[in-house]
Design a protein around this motif. Sequence first.
Motif, mmCIF file in Angstrom:
data_model
loop_
_atom_site.group_PDB
_atom_site.id
_atom_site.type_symbol
_atom_site.label_atom_id
_atom_site.label_comp_id
_atom_site.label_asym_id
_atom_site.label_seq_id
_atom_site.Cartn_x
_atom_site.Cartn_y
_atom_site.Cartn_z
ATOM 1 N N ASP A 102 0.830 -1.199 0.000
ATOM 2 C CA ASP A 102 0.000 0.000 0.000
ATOM 3 C C ASP A 102 0.868 1.253 0.000
ATOM 4 O OD1 ASP A 102 -1.886 -1.961 0.290
ATOM 5 O OD2 ASP A 102 -2.834 -1.105 2.066
ATOM 6 N N GLU A 103 1.944 1.240 0.773
ATOM 7 C CA GLU A 103 2.811 2.404 0.887
ATOM 8 C C GLU A 103 3.475 2.724 -0.454
ATOM 9 O OE1 GLU A 103 1.897 0.667 4.663
ATOM 10 O OE2 GLU A 103 2.861 -0.252 2.902
ATOM 11 N N GLU A 104 3.898 1.695 -1.158
ATOM 12 C CA GLU A 104 4.552 1.911 -2.450
ATOM 13 C C GLU A 104 3.588 2.529 -3.451
ATOM 14 O OE1 GLU A 104 7.256 -0.542 -5.731
ATOM 15 O OE2 GLU A 104 6.367 -1.598 -4.020
ATOM 16 N N LEU A 105 2.366 2.024 -3.500
ATOM 17 C CA LEU A 105 1.388 2.554 -4.451
ATOM 18 C C LEU A 105 0.925 3.951 -4.060
ATOM 19 C CD1 LEU A 105 -0.757 -0.604 -5.256
ATOM 20 C CD2 LEU A 105 0.919 0.526 -6.728
ATOM 21 N N ALA A 106 0.812 4.217 -2.772
ATOM 22 C CA ALA A 106 0.384 5.545 -2.318
ATOM 23 C C ALA A 106 1.394 6.611 -2.721
ATOM 24 C CB ALA A 106 0.187 5.546 -0.807
ATOM 25 N N ALA A 107 2.650 6.226 -2.897
ATOM 26 C CA ALA A 107 3.672 7.164 -3.353
ATOM 27 C C ALA A 107 3.796 7.160 -4.872
ATOM 28 C CB ALA A 107 5.020 6.820 -2.727
ATOM 29 N N ARG A 108 3.733 5.985 -5.480
ATOM 30 C CA ARG A 108 3.994 5.853 -6.915
ATOM 31 C C ARG A 108 2.892 6.477 -7.777
ATOM 32 N NH1 ARG A 108 7.217 2.522 -9.988
ATOM 33 N NH2 ARG A 108 6.502 2.248 -12.145
ATOM 34 N N VAL A 109 1.647 6.201 -7.442
ATOM 35 C CA VAL A 109 0.543 6.605 -8.315
ATOM 36 C C VAL A 109 0.408 8.130 -8.403
ATOM 37 C CG1 VAL A 109 -1.950 6.479 -8.651
ATOM 38 C CG2 VAL A 109 -0.664 4.423 -8.066
ATOM 39 N N PRO A 110 0.411 8.878 -7.299
ATOM 40 C CA PRO A 110 0.323 10.341 -7.437
ATOM 41 C C PRO A 110 1.513 10.937 -8.191
ATOM 42 C CG PRO A 110 -0.195 9.671 -5.195
ATOM 43 C CD PRO A 110 0.360 8.467 -5.882
ATOM 44 N N ALA A 111 2.704 10.390 -7.960
ATOM 45 C CA ALA A 111 3.882 10.927 -8.640
ATOM 46 C C ALA A 111 3.792 10.713 -10.142
ATOM 47 C CB ALA A 111 5.143 10.273 -8.078
ATOM 48 N N LEU A 112 3.396 9.530 -10.546
ATOM 49 C CA LEU A 112 3.308 9.239 -11.973
ATOM 50 C C LEU A 112 2.168 10.017 -12.627
ATOM 51 C CD1 LEU A 112 4.198 7.778 -14.474
ATOM 52 C CD2 LEU A 112 3.003 5.721 -13.677
ATOM 53 N N LEU A 113 1.044 10.091 -11.954
ATOM 54 C CA LEU A 113 -0.065 10.870 -12.504
ATOM 55 C C LEU A 113 0.302 12.348 -12.609
ATOM 56 C CD1 LEU A 113 -3.263 9.250 -11.007
ATOM 57 C CD2 LEU A 113 -2.893 9.809 -13.405
ATOM 58 N N GLY A 114 1.089 12.844 -11.678
ATOM 59 C CA GLY A 114 1.548 14.221 -11.766
ATOM 60 C C GLY A 114 2.355 14.464 -13.031
ATOM 61 N N ARG A 115 3.236 13.529 -13.375
ATOM 62 C CA ARG A 115 4.014 13.644 -14.618
ATOM 63 C C ARG A 115 3.101 13.619 -15.836
ATOM 64 N NH1 ARG A 115 8.039 8.852 -14.815
ATOM 65 N NH2 ARG A 115 8.512 9.824 -16.843
ATOM 66 N N LEU A 116 2.120 12.742 -15.819
ATOM 67 C CA LEU A 116 1.215 12.616 -16.956
ATOM 68 C C LEU A 116 0.344 13.854 -17.125
ATOM 69 C CD1 LEU A 116 0.203 8.909 -16.309
ATOM 70 C CD2 LEU A 116 1.463 9.717 -18.317
ATOM 71 N N VAL A 117 -0.128 14.408 -16.017
ATOM 72 C CA VAL A 117 -0.951 15.608 -16.082
ATOM 73 C C VAL A 117 -0.137 16.775 -16.625
ATOM 74 C CG1 VAL A 117 -2.134 17.330 -14.650
ATOM 75 C CG2 VAL A 117 -2.613 14.894 -14.330
ATOM 76 N N GLU A 118 1.102 16.900 -16.175
ATOM 77 C CA GLU A 118 1.963 17.977 -16.666
ATOM 78 C C GLU A 118 2.223 17.833 -18.167
ATOM 79 O OE1 GLU A 118 6.301 20.035 -15.639
ATOM 80 O OE2 GLU A 118 5.712 18.167 -14.660
ATOM 81 N N ARG A 119 2.384 16.597 -18.614
ATOM 82 C CA ARG A 119 2.727 16.360 -20.020
ATOM 83 C C ARG A 119 1.530 16.516 -20.956
ATOM 84 N NH1 ARG A 119 6.569 11.446 -22.184
ATOM 85 N NH2 ARG A 119 6.147 11.628 -24.399
#
Length: 268
Positions: free
Chosen positions: A51-68
Amino acid sequence: MSSPAAQAPLLFFDSGLGGLTVLGPTRALLPTAPIVYAADYAGLPYGKKSDEELAARVPALLGRLVERYQPRLAVIACNTASTIALAHVRAALDLPIVGTVPAIKPAAEMTKSGFIGVLGTEATVRQPYVDDLSARFATGRTVLRHGSPGLVTAAEAKLRGEAVDPTVIARAIAGLRDQPGGAAMDVIVLACTHFPLLEAELQAEAGPGVRLIDGAAGIARRIAHLTEGQDWPAEAAPGIAVFTRSPDHPPPPLAALTPWGIGRVETI
């Protein structure tokens, strides 16, 4: 808040190709909507991550995608990511976020026997969120759960044109049916967006007395509601599929994605 530009896309996000089952009914409601479909192949399978890994990974990756890609709205078309990281994503990003949760409420309304199966990833079925949905919407029903990571692999293989291993399907259904009360189960919630890709195989194994249900149509209606009144292009254009780079999971051939309206593949 000003209305987004007509070319601003809808962003669909999943660990793999399961979110296509949400993209399909959304395109039926919004046929000219620009589409970016993102699959985190570098993180696949999510069901095996903490859970901890996904709670960090998903927002970070979505942030990159939203910016792009500058979407008007993002859809976490993944039950595992939604049940773990949805609140984190909403806190991090300033745009509407639509999540995906197990369709326990409609299943509870549908069952006649009072026994419901929830078939998901190992991560999804262990979530307190599922406990909460069951307590709120399935009072007086018995909710059986089973985590089947093998179905994710089978669904990905099927979209690549490979044969589905029938033992994987049989083990998934047996994981529910062999529990106390499983023989009386008459509804199965497909609590992973990958699993409707295997609907025919799962239905054949479950038998005609069991109905399968997922939440894709409801998610599509929610997306349409949140974008009501916004401008869209006059004609549909091929969507983009973007994959995180993975040596173990190369992107599928474009031909596997064109039925879903995808016309270009990118990697990040």
